[in-house]
Design a protein around this motif. Structure first.
Motif, PDB file in Angstrom:
ATOM      1  N   UNK A 120      10.005 -23.870 -43.763  1.00  0.00           N
ATOM      2  CA  UNK A 120       9.079 -22.775 -43.461  1.00  0.00           C
ATOM      3  C   UNK A 120       9.281 -22.213 -42.059  1.00  0.00           C
ATOM      4  N   UNK A 121      10.063 -22.878 -41.250  1.00  0.00           N
ATOM      5  CA  UNK A 121      10.241 -22.437 -39.876  1.00  0.00           C
ATOM      6  C   UNK A 121      11.437 -21.495 -39.744  1.00  0.00           C
ATOM      7  N   UNK A 122      11.302 -20.478 -38.896  1.00  0.00           N
ATOM      8  CA  UNK A 122      12.453 -19.582 -38.681  1.00  0.00           C
ATOM      9  C   UNK A 122      13.544 -20.312 -37.905  1.00  0.00           C
ATOM     10  N   UNK A 123      14.788 -19.881 -38.064  1.00  0.00           N
ATOM     11  CA  UNK A 123      15.890 -20.554 -37.361  1.00  0.00           C
ATOM     12  C   UNK A 123      15.834 -20.317 -35.856  1.00  0.00           C
ATOM     13  N   UNK A 124      16.380 -21.252 -35.106  1.00  0.00           N
ATOM     14  CA  UNK A 124      16.510 -21.111 -33.664  1.00  0.00           C
ATOM     15  C   UNK A 124      17.893 -20.515 -33.378  1.00  0.00           C
ATOM     16  N   UNK A 125      17.999 -19.831 -32.243  1.00  0.00           N
ATOM     17  CA  UNK A 125      19.272 -19.217 -31.888  1.00  0.00           C
ATOM     18  C   UNK A 125      19.570 -19.398 -30.402  1.00  0.00           C
ATOM     19  N   UNK A 126      20.835 -19.263 -30.070  1.00  0.00           N
ATOM     20  CA  UNK A 126      21.307 -19.248 -28.686  1.00  0.00           C
ATOM     21  C   UNK A 126      22.357 -18.156 -28.605  1.00  0.00           C
ATOM     22  N   UNK A 127      22.234 -17.302 -27.610  1.00  0.00           N
ATOM     23  CA  UNK A 127      23.242 -16.275 -27.370  1.00  0.00           C
ATOM     24  C   UNK A 127      23.811 -16.512 -25.968  1.00  0.00           C
ATOM     25  N   UNK A 128      25.121 -16.587 -25.867  1.00  0.00           N
ATOM     26  CA  UNK A 128      25.794 -16.829 -24.596  1.00  0.00           C
ATOM     27  C   UNK A 128      26.673 -15.617 -24.312  1.00  0.00           C
ATOM     28  N   UNK A 129      26.479 -15.008 -23.151  1.00  0.00           N
ATOM     29  CA  UNK A 129      27.242 -13.816 -22.788  1.00  0.00           C
ATOM     30  C   UNK A 129      27.823 -14.015 -21.391  1.00  0.00           C
ATOM     31  N   UNK A 130      29.102 -13.724 -21.250  1.00  0.00           N
ATOM     32  CA  UNK A 130      29.774 -13.785 -19.956  1.00  0.00           C
ATOM     33  C   UNK A 130      30.293 -12.391 -19.635  1.00  0.00           C
ATOM     34  N   UNK A 131      29.821 -11.831 -18.490  1.00  0.00           N
ATOM     35  CA  UNK A 131      30.206 -10.474 -18.098  1.00  0.00           C
ATOM     36  C   UNK A 131      30.660 -10.452 -16.650  1.00  0.00           C
ATOM     37  N   UNK A 132      31.605  -9.579 -16.366  1.00  0.00           N
ATOM     38  CA  UNK A 132      32.025  -9.376 -14.983  1.00  0.00           C
ATOM     39  C   UNK A 132      31.136  -8.300 -14.372  1.00  0.00           C
ATOM     40  N   UNK A 133      30.679  -8.521 -13.135  1.00  0.00           N
ATOM     41  CA  UNK A 133      29.833  -7.521 -12.484  1.00  0.00           C
ATOM     42  C   UNK A 133      30.694  -6.520 -11.709  1.00  0.00           C
ATOM     43  N   UNK A 134      30.049  -5.546 -11.107  1.00  0.00           N
ATOM     44  CA  UNK A 134      30.772  -4.479 -10.421  1.00  0.00           C
ATOM     45  C   UNK A 134      31.480  -4.939  -9.147  1.00  0.00           C
ATOM     46  N   UNK A 135      31.069  -6.072  -8.606  1.00  0.00           N
ATOM     47  CA  UNK A 135      31.670  -6.565  -7.367  1.00  0.00           C
ATOM     48  C   UNK A 135      32.747  -7.609  -7.605  1.00  0.00           C
ATOM     49  N   UNK A 136      33.106  -7.850  -8.867  1.00  0.00           N
ATOM     50  CA  UNK A 136      34.167  -8.788  -9.187  1.00  0.00           C
ATOM     51  C   UNK A 136      33.695 -10.194  -9.505  1.00  0.00           C
ATOM     52  N   UNK A 137      32.405 -10.448  -9.400  1.00  0.00           N
ATOM     53  CA  UNK A 137      31.856 -11.750  -9.767  1.00  0.00           C
ATOM     54  C   UNK A 137      31.607 -11.817 -11.268  1.00  0.00           C
ATOM     55  N   UNK A 138      31.099 -12.947 -11.709  1.00  0.00           N
ATOM     56  CA  UNK A 138      30.853 -13.171 -13.134  1.00  0.00           C
ATOM     57  C   UNK A 138      29.427 -13.656 -13.349  1.00  0.00           C
ATOM     58  N   UNK A 139      28.772 -13.165 -14.401  1.00  0.00           N
ATOM     59  CA  UNK A 139      27.409 -13.572 -14.728  1.00  0.00           C
ATOM     60  C   UNK A 139      27.395 -14.167 -16.126  1.00  0.00           C
ATOM     61  N   UNK A 140      26.796 -15.351 -16.235  1.00  0.00           N
ATOM     62  CA  UNK A 140      26.640 -16.042 -17.509  1.00  0.00           C
ATOM     63  C   UNK A 140      25.179 -15.954 -17.914  1.00  0.00           C
ATOM     64  N   UNK A 141      24.917 -15.301 -19.048  1.00  0.00           N
ATOM     65  CA  UNK A 141      23.565 -15.175 -19.589  1.00  0.00           C
ATOM     66  C   UNK A 141      23.415 -16.141 -20.752  1.00  0.00           C
ATOM     67  N   UNK A 142      22.284 -16.858 -20.789  1.00  0.00           N
ATOM     68  CA  UNK A 142      21.973 -17.768 -21.890  1.00  0.00           C
ATOM     69  C   UNK A 142      20.578 -17.423 -22.401  1.00  0.00           C
TER      70      UNK A 142
END
Length: 87
Positions: A12-34
């Motif tokens: 009866x419970x809805x599924x759980x999820x995880x989204x992982x995104x890795x993007x380069x920013x405008x200054x050349x660094x990297x951001x990891x979103x979870x």
């Protein structure tokens, strides 16, 4: 790179999820979103920043591997080498 992982739905419970995104920013660094939560419910978003690409990819792979060990399955992958990224 982007991965969307999800658990198998329970009775009866809805599924759980995880989204992982890795993007380069405008200054050349990297951001990891979870982002994680329940499908159709509340979600939590965490963000980590890295200066080096290799360090960011290693963090992405560590998060991915941890979720796969917890029983999540890949539903969608974008910009990832192979079926689940580098190994």
């Amino acid at each position: 790179m982007r991965l969307y992982l999800q658990t198998m739905p329970a009775s009866a419970e809805p599924p759980r999820y995880v989204q992982i995104v890795l993007e380069q920013d405008l200054l050349g660094g990297w951001t990891l979103y979870r982002e994680s939560g329940t499908q159709g419910g509340r979600a939590t978003l965490k963000r980590d920043q890295y200066l080096e690409r290799d360090e960011a990819i290693a963090a992405f792979e560590k998060v991915r591997d941890a979720q796969l060990k917890r029983g999540y399955r890949v539903v969608f992958a974008q910009g990832v080498d192979g079926p689940y990224g580098r190994r």
